[in-house]
Every structure is written in C-alpha cells, then in structure tokens.
Design a protein around this motif. Sequence first.
Motif, PDB file in Angstrom:
ATOM      1  N   SER A 150       0.809  -1.190  -0.098  1.00 33.14           N
ATOM      2  CA  SER A 150      -0.006   0.002  -0.084  1.00 33.14           C
ATOM      3  C   SER A 150       0.672   1.146  -0.101  1.00 33.14           C
ATOM      4  O   SER A 150       2.082   1.448   0.478  1.00 33.14           O
ATOM      5  CB  SER A 150      -0.994  -0.145   1.101  1.00 33.14           C
ATOM      6  OG  SER A 150      -0.251   0.095   2.421  1.00 33.14           O
ATOM      7  N   PHE A 151       0.221   2.359  -0.595  1.00 31.30           N
ATOM      8  CA  PHE A 151       0.935   3.555  -0.824  1.00 31.30           C
ATOM      9  C   PHE A 151       0.101   4.657  -0.720  1.00 31.30           C
ATOM     10  O   PHE A 151      -1.228   4.476  -0.864  1.00 31.30           O
ATOM     11  CB  PHE A 151       2.003   3.484  -2.091  1.00 31.30           C
ATOM     12  CG  PHE A 151       1.309   3.631  -3.336  1.00 31.30           C
ATOM     13  CD1 PHE A 151       0.706   4.409  -3.967  1.00 31.30           C
ATOM     14  CD2 PHE A 151       0.938   2.026  -3.663  1.00 31.30           C
ATOM     15  CE1 PHE A 151       0.194   4.461  -5.061  1.00 31.30           C
ATOM     16  CE2 PHE A 151       0.172   2.064  -4.691  1.00 31.30           C
ATOM     17  CZ  PHE A 151      -0.360   3.272  -5.531  1.00 31.30           C
ATOM     18  N   LEU A 152       0.742   5.874  -0.741  1.00 35.27           N
ATOM     19  CA  LEU A 152      -0.256   7.110  -0.395  1.00 35.27           C
ATOM     20  C   LEU A 152       0.060   7.787  -1.857  1.00 35.27           C
ATOM     21  O   LEU A 152       1.044   7.990  -2.360  1.00 35.27           O
ATOM     22  CB  LEU A 152      -0.154   8.044   0.483  1.00 35.27           C
ATOM     23  CG  LEU A 152      -0.037   7.345   2.098  1.00 35.27           C
ATOM     24  CD1 LEU A 152       0.397   8.295   3.250  1.00 35.27           C
ATOM     25  CD2 LEU A 152      -1.738   7.418   2.274  1.00 35.27           C
ATOM     26  N   MET A 153      -1.028   8.488  -2.460  1.00 36.26           N
ATOM     27  CA  MET A 153      -0.794   9.380  -3.610  1.00 36.26           C
ATOM     28  C   MET A 153      -1.645  10.418  -3.460  1.00 36.26           C
ATOM     29  O   MET A 153      -2.892  10.668  -3.031  1.00 36.26           O
ATOM     30  CB  MET A 153      -1.122   8.689  -4.841  1.00 36.26           C
ATOM     31  CG  MET A 153      -0.924   9.492  -5.913  1.00 36.26           C
ATOM     32  SD  MET A 153      -1.176   8.652  -7.738  1.00 36.26           S
ATOM     33  CE  MET A 153       0.328   7.546  -7.725  1.00 36.26           C
ATOM     34  N   SER A 154      -1.174  11.760  -4.210  1.00 37.57           N
ATOM     35  CA  SER A 154      -1.895  12.944  -3.759  1.00 37.57           C
ATOM     36  C   SER A 154      -2.919  13.057  -4.808  1.00 37.57           C
ATOM     37  O   SER A 154      -2.963  12.565  -6.032  1.00 37.57           O
ATOM     38  CB  SER A 154      -1.060  14.421  -3.964  1.00 37.57           C
ATOM     39  OG  SER A 154      -0.230  14.231  -5.321  1.00 37.57           O
ATOM     40  N   ALA A 195       3.797  11.193  -4.297  1.00 38.15           N
ATOM     41  CA  ALA A 195       3.451   9.683  -3.356  1.00 38.15           C
ATOM     42  C   ALA A 195       3.982   9.775  -2.051  1.00 38.15           C
ATOM     43  O   ALA A 195       5.068  10.582  -1.801  1.00 38.15           O
ATOM     44  CB  ALA A 195       3.762   8.629  -4.220  1.00 38.15           C
ATOM     45  N   ARG A 196       3.731   8.767  -1.181  1.00 34.97           N
ATOM     46  CA  ARG A 196       4.561   8.673   0.263  1.00 34.97           C
ATOM     47  C   ARG A 196       4.254   6.858   0.316  1.00 34.97           C
ATOM     48  O   ARG A 196       3.142   6.438  -0.170  1.00 34.97           O
ATOM     49  CB  ARG A 196       3.843   9.091   1.226  1.00 34.97           C
ATOM     50  CG  ARG A 196       4.045  10.614   1.470  1.00 34.97           C
ATOM     51  CD  ARG A 196       3.425  11.196   2.461  1.00 34.97           C
ATOM     52  NE  ARG A 196       3.792  10.701   3.747  1.00 34.97           N
ATOM     53  CZ  ARG A 196       3.068  10.472   4.861  1.00 34.97           C
ATOM     54  NH1 ARG A 196       1.928  11.302   5.142  1.00 34.97           N
ATOM     55  NH2 ARG A 196       3.654  10.159   6.146  1.00 34.97           N
ATOM     56  N   SER A 197       5.384   6.417   1.166  1.00 37.48           N
ATOM     57  CA  SER A 197       5.068   5.013   1.347  1.00 37.48           C
ATOM     58  C   SER A 197       4.295   4.701   2.464  1.00 37.48           C
ATOM     59  O   SER A 197       4.404   5.790   3.559  1.00 37.48           O
ATOM     60  CB  SER A 197       6.573   4.239   1.337  1.00 37.48           C
ATOM     61  OG  SER A 197       7.313   4.450   0.439  1.00 37.48           O
ATOM     62  N   SER A 198       3.733   3.778   2.864  1.00 36.87           N
ATOM     63  CA  SER A 198       2.864   3.626   4.130  1.00 36.87           C
ATOM     64  C   SER A 198       3.766   2.911   4.984  1.00 36.87           C
ATOM     65  O   SER A 198       3.705   1.805   5.214  1.00 36.87           O
ATOM     66  CB  SER A 198       1.745   2.679   3.721  1.00 36.87           C
ATOM     67  OG  SER A 198       0.957   3.159   2.805  1.00 36.87           O
ATOM     68  N   VAL A 199       4.590   3.920   5.351  1.00 34.02           N
ATOM     69  CA  VAL A 199       5.855   3.262   6.408  1.00 34.02           C
ATOM     70  C   VAL A 199       5.325   3.848   7.864  1.00 34.02           C
ATOM     71  O   VAL A 199       4.578   4.820   7.980  1.00 34.02           O
ATOM     72  CB  VAL A 199       6.936   3.483   5.958  1.00 34.02           C
ATOM     73  CG1 VAL A 199       7.572   2.701   4.863  1.00 34.02           C
ATOM     74  CG2 VAL A 199       7.375   5.119   5.910  1.00 34.02           C
TER      75      VAL A 199
END
Length: 274
Positions: free
Chosen positions: A42-46, A270-274
């Motif tokens: 999973s990851f984040l995206m604007s 984007a961002r990693s789900s960490v």
Amino acid sequence: MGDVTIEKIDEVTIIPVGKVSRIKSLDKDGVFIGGRTVTLTSFLMSRNVVTQGLFESVMGYTPGSKSSLANAQEEITLHPVDKVSWYEAIVFCNKLSSMVGLRPCYKISETTNPDTWGEIPTNSNAMWNSVVWNTDANGFRLPTEAEWEFAARGADPEASAWKYPYAGSSLIDEVAWFKDNSSSNPHQVGLKKATFSGLNDLSGNVYEWCWDWFGPIAPQEETNPVGAPTGTARVRRGGSWLNYARSCTVTYRNCDSPDIAYSNIGFRLARSSV
C-alpha cells in the motif's frame, strides 16, 4: 516562502491496495504486461498534481508560465506546476518533507538536504543521477511507474475500470484535458471527473514524472518494482494538454532526460505506507 501544512497538500489520498496487491495481467502495453506478476504494497498518492501555488510556497518560485490562464474563472495558483524537471521534483519532495516534519526520501552525496546538493542541473548530471531513494523514509516522493499505472487504472484489477483506456473513464473528454479540448493550455486541477479512488487528472493536463529510469518491462514476478537500475531518461506518464488521446491512455509509456523542463510536464506526490 509561505506556510505549508499536510492539510494544504491537496488531500493526500491513500490508494486502497488492500486485498488486491498481486497484479497479473494479459496486457500488451504498460507495466502490467502478459507474463508479469507485480506485487505492490500500500502507498499514498496526492489527489492532484502539484499546483503552482504549492510549488511556490515550498520552492520560492514557480517555473511554469503564469500567463497560461485559459479561462478567467480558473485560479492560476491551482494550475499544475509545469516546466519542472525531474531534478526539481526530487528537490521539492525533500524540501516539503522537511517542512512538514517527515523524513526525506532522497539522498545525494550522503545527505538528504537539497541545499547542499548544489544548483539544480540544467543538463544531465552524473552526481544527481546517482540519487538514492531510502524506501524506509516516510517523506514525499515520486510514484514508481507501477504505482502510477495502478492508481490510474483504479487500483483494482478485478473492477471494470481497470480496462478503461483513460484514468477513470472510457471517454477521454470526461477525465482529461488533451489536445482536442484544452484550447492549447493546461487547466486548473480537479475540473474533470476523478477516478474511483478520488484522484484527478491522471490522464491529460500535464505529464507526470515517475521515479523510474525508463527501460523494457520483463515478463517476470516482481515486488514493488522501481524500474531499470540505470538509464538516460526518467519515466513520465499520463499525457497532457498538448497531446492526442493515445498519449493520455493509462498504458502509454514515455520518458525524458531528468533535466528536461517542458511546458506540459509536472508531477504528483506519493508516500510509502511506513
């Protein structure tokens, strides 16, 4: 530079990978080609591409043309930032991460502080091309090409939207500013129909830089692929206001040297789900 908060960053939206994280496809184009299996965590995206207003609040300048407003009802600060190189994009990611208390992802010459990297190159630069991505960092970054295409196709290979030619629709006019409807200008973000995940303008408006070096896609099993190990051009995806419909499809691949800064290229966070 203005104040920047997480809330100002166009609603950074999680892409719901969930139970659908292992993608097998029979496609001929794009990154999910026949014979390849890709597992994405999973990851984040604007929700939107980086706007002129957000870019200027972080970097102190806007590289794009502020005279490109095509419609008096549109807000120029909400237009995509354009004329931005891949090098500028990674500087922006690290600066924004530091401003909001996140750990920057990119390191050049053993430091994540872009102020020590020197002037942003206007030609391809060996030192900058050796940038390292710390995948354990929680800061803002460019999406990988696989993440970008996964998001553009609706983040669910079992859904009908996965086979749409454009991000969120089978009809390009619903979701994209492209050559036939843009009046030869970029447009304010979010005016077209979003994807099921709530992401705007993944097809058209401006091309979007990705992390990856451009290279051939191998029919093999991979987890969180990051592109070729080296190269001369970085991936950009999505097409733009300047392009015909074919370039705006979710599987169309393109690239440019990381120093290139055209009026139809921007980027998304984007961002990693960490």
